[in-house]
Write a protein that holds these residues in place. Structure first.
Motif, mmCIF file in Angstrom:
data_model
loop_
_atom_site.group_PDB
_atom_site.id
_atom_site.type_symbol
_atom_site.label_atom_id
_atom_site.label_comp_id
_atom_site.label_asym_id
_atom_site.label_seq_id
_atom_site.Cartn_x
_atom_site.Cartn_y
_atom_site.Cartn_z
ATOM 1 N N LEU A 58 0.827 -1.199 0.000
ATOM 2 C CA LEU A 58 0.000 0.000 0.000
ATOM 3 C C LEU A 58 0.867 1.257 0.000
ATOM 4 O O LEU A 58 0.542 2.251 -0.653
ATOM 5 N N LEU A 59 1.977 1.199 0.724
ATOM 6 C CA LEU A 59 2.853 2.364 0.849
ATOM 7 C C LEU A 59 3.736 2.543 -0.379
ATOM 8 O O LEU A 59 3.796 3.633 -0.965
ATOM 9 N N GLY A 204 -10.531 -3.030 -0.474
ATOM 10 C CA GLY A 204 -11.499 -1.952 -0.313
ATOM 11 C C GLY A 204 -10.863 -0.582 -0.406
ATOM 12 O O GLY A 204 -11.419 0.339 -1.016
ATOM 13 N N VAL A 205 -9.678 -0.453 0.193
ATOM 14 C CA VAL A 205 -8.962 0.831 0.136
ATOM 15 C C VAL A 205 -8.568 1.158 -1.292
ATOM 16 O O VAL A 205 -8.768 2.283 -1.779
ATOM 17 N N LEU A 206 -7.995 0.189 -2.003
ATOM 18 C CA LEU A 206 -7.483 0.455 -3.344
ATOM 19 C C LEU A 206 -8.590 0.663 -4.367
ATOM 20 O O LEU A 206 -8.403 1.394 -5.341
ATOM 21 N N MET A 214 -4.230 7.598 -3.947
ATOM 22 C CA MET A 214 -2.887 7.051 -3.751
ATOM 23 C C MET A 214 -2.181 6.817 -5.077
ATOM 24 O O MET A 214 -0.998 7.139 -5.243
ATOM 25 N N ASN A 215 -2.909 6.261 -6.051
ATOM 26 C CA ASN A 215 -2.313 6.024 -7.360
ATOM 27 C C ASN A 215 -1.976 7.330 -8.067
ATOM 28 O O ASN A 215 -0.974 7.424 -8.785
ATOM 29 N N ALA A 216 -2.817 8.354 -7.864
ATOM 30 C CA ALA A 216 -2.520 9.659 -8.465
ATOM 31 C C ALA A 216 -1.255 10.253 -7.859
ATOM 32 O O ALA A 216 -0.425 10.836 -8.574
ATOM 33 N N ILE A 217 -1.080 10.090 -6.558
ATOM 34 C CA ILE A 217 0.135 10.586 -5.907
ATOM 35 C C ILE A 217 1.360 9.847 -6.426
ATOM 36 O O ILE A 217 2.419 10.443 -6.670
ATOM 37 N N ARG A 218 1.218 8.547 -6.619
ATOM 38 C CA ARG A 218 2.347 7.756 -7.127
ATOM 39 C C ARG A 218 2.717 8.155 -8.552
ATOM 40 O O ARG A 218 3.897 8.305 -8.880
ATOM 41 N N ASP A 219 1.714 8.332 -9.402
ATOM 42 C CA ASP A 219 1.979 8.581 -10.813
ATOM 43 C C ASP A 219 2.401 10.016 -11.089
ATOM 44 O O ASP A 219 3.277 10.253 -11.923
ATOM 45 N N GLY A 283 1.745 -2.700 -6.258
ATOM 46 C CA GLY A 283 0.416 -2.112 -6.308
ATOM 47 C C GLY A 283 -0.710 -3.110 -6.392
ATOM 48 O O GLY A 283 -1.872 -2.720 -6.523
ATOM 49 N N SER A 284 -0.435 -4.407 -6.293
ATOM 50 C CA SER A 284 -1.454 -5.443 -6.421
ATOM 51 C C SER A 284 -1.614 -6.172 -5.092
ATOM 52 O O SER A 284 -0.625 -6.592 -4.484
#
Length: 367
Positions: A58-59, A204-206, A214-219, A283-284
């Motif tokens: 997750l992190l 549920g979180v993802l 979270m994915n937007a922050i990563r990308d 991420g999975s």
């Protein structure tokens, strides 16, 4: 009509998958009736590793934050449980709390430790956060080796068996269908429940709004901030959540080991968790579980069958020790995944499913 066909095809594909998961669940439930203690303990180590891998995935995998201090939070969960549940009979500090309360408080303590560090995690990123979290390992090792009254020092401390409302997860024999259940058999079902809860919560979180943020922050961190995502707050919150997962994994590991040893919670353990999520799939959720099982089981299998494997032998006998051989192998696996399978091992299972799904979608469009 054309929209109904793809939905019907997806439902048909989902049925075998649901049946498959049901069969896997039944097999896992039946394992304690047929497997010996070695395989049950190996499975419990894999469950604990998978829970911890879910947290760091997750992190790192979903938010793009590198952490080298995951082992520190596992140690907090393990030693926190010992301190809360211990009764002081061994000369070490202990509050003598009920087992269920000690377990909850140990996980909460790991989350609180992550909360103390979360302001730093919210402001740093990439290698800078990795170096900062690396300091947690050195601090943790110093405390674990020198706080003798709390940790037992170099020799560690015994782990009190978990007691849930009068049901003890110890070696006292319990007959179930004429099969004797010891601590490993009892903990097996607890580990399954904890892993299932961890997987469902992470999914549920993802799949919800936090996961998209979270994915937007990563990308693209700057674009995420422009769109209104509180980047620092999300980074800090995910760091705390990752710490909670690590504390839960550490508590389960302590119950399985039945003794906590400071040397185990070092930098190598943090590197192993990073290897888990890279090998399984960044991420999975499924990738974290697959990577955790792969990396945790490999050294145990090599140790079990070292006599039958070339170049692998018991430590001090001239060959390669099973632990070292395991590190070589999953180190090579990391390189192979990065070069040839960037999505991790879960992509191997996803590819055939993707191929079968495409024809049904295209046929629906043609009709």
């Amino acid at each position: 009509m054309s929209d109904a066909l793809p939905r019907r095809g997806a439902a048909v594909l989902a049925r075998p998958r649901a049946y498959g998961w049901a069969v896997v669940g039944l097999v896992l439930v039946a394992f304690p009736f047929y497997l010996d203690r070695f395989w049950l303990q190996a499975g419990l180590f894999a469950m604990a590793a998978a829970i911890g891998a879910l947290g760091i995935n997750l992190l790192t995998g979903s938010t793009g934050q590198l952490s080298m201090g995951h082992a520190f939070f596992l140690a907090v969960g393990a030693y926190g449980y010992c301190a809360f549940a211990g009764d002081g009979a061994d000369g070490l500090a202990g509050l003598g709390l009920p087992g269920w309360l000690a377990a909850v408080l140990a996980v909460a303590l790991a989350g609180a430790a992550g909360g103390v560090f979360s302001p730093i995690a919210g402001r740093l990123r990439g290698a800078y956060l990795g170096i900062a979290t690396l300091a947690l390992i050195f601090i943790g090792q110093h405390v674990l080796f020198n706080a003798h009254d709390l940790t037992g020092g170099f020799n560690g401390r015994a782990v009190p068996p978990l007691d849930l409302f009068g049901f003890a997860f110890d070696d006292s024999e319990l007959l179930v269908a004429q099969v004797p259940f010891g601590s490993a058999e009892k903990l097996w079902y607890l580990g399954l429940l904890l892993l299932l809860a961890g997987v469902l919560f992470a999914r549920g979180v993802l799949r919800g709004r936090p996961g998209r943020a979270m994915n937007a922050i990563r990308d693209h961190r700057i674009a995420a901030g422009v769109m209104g995502v509180p980047v620092a707050r999300y980074r800090a919150a995910v760091f705390v959540l990752s710490s909670v997962y690590a504390g839960l994994a550490g508590m389960l590991l302590a119950l399985v080991f039945q003794r906590t040893v400071p040397e185990y919670f070092g930098m190598l353990l943090s590197l192993e968790y990073l290897a888990m999520i890279v090998i399984g799939g960044l991420g999975s959720v499924a990738g974290a579980v697959v990577g955790g099982v792969f990396v945790s089981l490999l050294p145990q299998l090599l140790n079990r069958y070292s006599d039958a494997l070339p170049l692998v032998s018991a430590p001090g006998t001239g060959g390669i020790a099973p632990g070292e051989a395991a590190r070589y192998l999953y180190g090579a696996a990391v390189v192979a995944v990065v070069l040839f399978l960037p999505g991790g091992l879960v992509r191997l299972a996803a590819r055939p499913r993707g191929r079968t799904a495409r024809p049904s979608h295209s046929s629906g469009e043609e009709r």
